[in-house]
Design an enzyme around this catalytic site. Structure first.
Site, PDB file in Angstrom:
ATOM      1  CE  LYS A 178      -1.796   2.488   3.220  1.00 22.32           C
ATOM      2  NZ  LYS A 178      -1.725   3.824   2.578  1.00 22.32           N
ATOM      3  CB  SER A 231       3.990   9.116  11.900  1.00 23.50           C
ATOM      4  OG  SER A 231       2.736   8.479  12.092  1.00 23.50           O
ATOM      5  N   GLY A 235       2.535   4.062  13.832  1.00 26.44           N
ATOM      6  CA  GLY A 235       3.178   2.814  14.205  1.00 26.44           C
ATOM      7  C   GLY A 235       2.623   2.227  15.492  1.00 26.44           C
ATOM      8  CD  GLU A 252      12.594   3.650   9.341  1.00 28.08           C
ATOM      9  OE1 GLU A 252      12.641   4.484  10.271  1.00 28.08           O
ATOM     10  OE2 GLU A 252      12.547   3.950   8.154  1.00 28.08           O
ATOM     11  CB  CYS A 286      12.697   8.612   9.695  1.00 33.13           C
ATOM     12  SG  CYS A 286      13.503   7.310   8.732  1.00 33.13           S
ATOM     13  CD  GLU A 384      10.101  12.351  12.672  1.00 26.69           C
ATOM     14  OE1 GLU A 384      11.035  11.801  12.075  1.00 26.69           O
ATOM     15  OE2 GLU A 384       9.026  11.774  12.949  1.00 26.69           O
TER      16      GLU A 384
END
Length: 479
Positions: A178, A231, A235, A252, A286, A384
Site C-alpha cells: 500500500k 510516523s 506505528g 520503522e 526519519c 519531529e
C-alpha cells in the site's frame, strides 16, 4: 503534464477498482494537479490478499527454490535499473525530493537493495543441522512467513518499498503493498518492472488507499506479517493491532537524532556532510540529525557556519538538477513545518531562514532554517518536525553531549564528528540509537538499520532482515 492511472496491479493484471474514488496527484514544486489514481476500497484489498495467498500456496512461486527466486530477482533488478531515470522523475515530481537526491537514492539505490538480497537468496536452502543434547541432532528449517502487508510512506516511496519487497522475495513471501496516496506513480513503474521480470502472478500486488483501508489491510485475516514505515503515532496503532492478533510486525518510525560535534571538529567537513546527515530530502528523512550539539567553546563558530551554509543552499523546483532544497511534500505538511518554525521563534533565536523563499509564489517551499540557543527541553528539540529545520544546542563536556543526545524518546540515527576518528567512534558507542555515523551518515545495505525506543521495532537491511520474513521449525531427530 497529466499523469492519470485507472487500475490497480493485482495478480499480474491491471485490475479496475471497485469504487470510483480517486486520489489527485499534485506537483509539490508548483501546487498544480498532475493527474489522478484510483483509491482502493476494502474489496480491492480482499482481491489483492487473495491473489497473494494463491501465489503463496500454489503455482511457480510456491515451488521455486532459492536459486530460482534469485534468477527472478536478478531480472527484477535489471528492469528496475532500466527505469531508474523515470522513477527518480516520478518521485521528485510528487514529493519534491531534489532530483540530485532521487536519482541516487530512488532511481539507483533501490535496485541495489534487490541485487543484494538476490545474492543472499541463493544460499537460503543450505541445511542447518545442530547438535542435540537429548537426541541425535536438530534440523532447523525455515519457510516464508506468508503474505506480507507492506505499508510505505511518501518520503522515500521506492527505496522504502524495496527495503521490504527484496528480503520478502528472498524468503519466498508474497505481498500486498500500500503506497502513500501522495506518491503513487512510482508504484506503477515498480509493478511494470516486476511484470517485465517475470515475477509470478500474485507475488507482488499494489493497491493505493487511505488510512482507514490501510488499517483494514493490517487487520486482514489473510495477512501473516506487517512491515510499516511511517510516523510513530501510526506505528503505535499498527503495533496495537498486531499485538492483539499476535501478528509479526516490523516498524520503522520517527526520529529526532543528534549530531555531536566534538571539540576538535572540522566544521568544513561537517558542513559537507550536512546535506545527507541532517537535511536529506528537504529535511524529510526519519534519520536526519536535526539536533546539532556543539561544544560551548566553539558554539558561536558553529552557529555562524550553519547559518551561512543554510543561506547558501539553492531552493527551487525539485526537477531542477541545481536545486539543493525542494518543497515540502504537501501544503498540509508545509503548514505543519511552519507551525514549528513559529514555535521556535518563541523558544529560541532564529539565525537563518524562517520563512518562504522570496519569488516563490507557488509550490510548498520553506527556507532552510537554523535556530540557536535551543534547550534540549524545547519542543523544537523534542518533537519531529520533518522539515529543513535544525536546532543548535550547546553542551559543556562530552558526558553532557552524550546525555543530551540520549535524552530523547527516539533512537534511530545520529552522528559524531571529530578530527580523531577513533575518538568519535568511542563516543558513538555511547549513543543510544539503532544506528550512528562517524564523520558522516548513510545507511549501508549490508548492515541492519532500525531504531530503538519510539523509533521502532525490528531491522531492515543486512541478512538480519530476511529472518523477519521467515518462520523457523526445529525438527528433533531422536534416533
Amino acid at each position: 503534464m497529466t499523469l492519470t492511472r485507472d487500475s490497480f496491479f493485482i495478480g499480474n493484471q491491471w485490475v479496475s477498482p471497485t469504487s470510483d474514488r480517486t486520489f489527485t496527484l499534485v506537483n509539490a514544486s508548483t501546487g498544480e494537479a498532475i493527474g489522478t489514481v484510483p483509491e482502493g476500497a476494502e474489496a480491492d484489498i480482499d482481491a489483492a490478499v487473495a491473489a497473494a495467498r494463491q501465489a503463496l500456496v500454489d503455482g511457480p512461486w510456491a515451488k521455486a527454490s532459492p536459486a530460482e527466486r534469485t534468477d527472478i530477482m536478478d531480472r527484477f533488478v535489471a528492469a528496475l535499473a532500466a527505469r531508474g531515470e523515470a522513477i527518480a522523475q516520478a518521485v521528485s515530481l510528487q514529493n519534491g525530493m531534489p532530483l540530485m537526491v532521487s536519482t541516487q537514492l530512488e532511481g539507483q539505490f533501490g535496485a541495489g537493495v534487490v541485487h543484494y538480497y538476490a545474492a543472499l537468496a541463493r544460499g537460503l536452502d543450505a541445511p542447518d543441522v545442530r547438535p542435540s543434547q537429548m537426541g541425535r541432532e536438530t534440523l532447523v528449517e525455515r519457510s516464508p512467513v506468508g503474505v506480507v502487508a507492506a505499508i510505505v510512506p511518501w518520503n522515500f516511496p521506492v527505496t522504502l518499498a524495496l527495503n521490504k519487497i527484496a528480503p520478502a522475495l528472498a524468503a519466498g513471501c508474497t505481498m500486498v503493498i500500500k503506497p502513500s496516496p501522495g506518491t503513487v506513480l512510482d508504484s506503477y513503474l515498480l509493478a511494470e518492472a516486476a511484470l517485465e521480470a517475470g515475477v509470478p502472478a500474485g507475488v507482488l500486488n499494489w493497491v493505493a488507499a487511505d488510512r482507514e483501508v490501510g488499517a483494514y489491510l493490517v487487520s486482514h485475516p489473510g495477512i501473516d506479517k506487517v512491515a510499516f514505515t511511517g510516523s510513530t503515532a501510526a506505528g503505535r496503532m499498527i503495533a496495537r493491532t498486531c499485538g492483539e492478533l499476535l501478528r509479526p510486525v516490523t516498524l520503522e518510525l520517527g526520529g529526532k537524532s543528534a549530531a555531536i560535534l566534538l571539540e576538535d571538529v572540522d566544521i568544513g567537513a561537517f558542513l559537507q556532510g550536512v546535506p545527507f546527515a541532517c537535511l536529506l530530502n528537504n529535511g524529510q528523512a526519519c534519520f536526519n540529525a536535526t539536533r546539532v550539539l556543539a561544544p560551548r567553546s566553539r558554539y558561536g563558530e558553529v552557529v555562524e557556519a550553519l547559518a551561512s551554509f543554510a543561506s547558501s543552499l539553492t531552493v527551487g523546483d525539485a526537477l531542477d538538477p541545481a536545486t539543493h532544497v525542494g518543497p515540502m511534500a504537501t501544503a498540509a505538511h508545509r503548514e505543519r513545518v511552519e507551525g514549528y518554525i513559529a514555535l521556535g521563534k518563541d523558544e529560541a533565536r532564529l539565525v537563518a531562514g524562517g520563512g518562504r523563499p522570496k519569488g516563490t509564489n507557488r509550490g510548498w517551499f520553506v527556507e532552510p532554517t537554523i535556530f540557536a540557543d535551543v534547550a534540549n527541553t524545547d519542543r523544537i528539540a523534542r518533537e519531529e518536525i520533518f522539515g529543513p529545520v535544525l536546532a543548535v544546542i550547546p553542551y559543556d563536556g562530552e558526558d553532557e553531549a552524550v546525555k543530551l543526545a540520549n535524552d530523547s524518546e527516539y533512537g534511530l540515527g545520529g552522528s559524531v564528528w571529530s578530527a580523531d576518528g577513533a575518538h568519535a567512534l568511542a563516543v558513538a558507542r555511547q549513543v543510544a540509537s539503532g544506528t550512528v555515523g562517524v564523520n558522516g551518515y548513510m545507511p549501508s545495505i549490508g548492515s541492519p538499520f532500525g531504531g530503538i525506543k519510539a523509533s521502532g521495532l525490528g531491522r531492515e537491511f543486512g541478512p538480519e532482515a530476511v529472518g523477519a520474513y521467515q518462520s523457523t521449525k526445529s525438527i528433533y531427530v531422536m534416533g
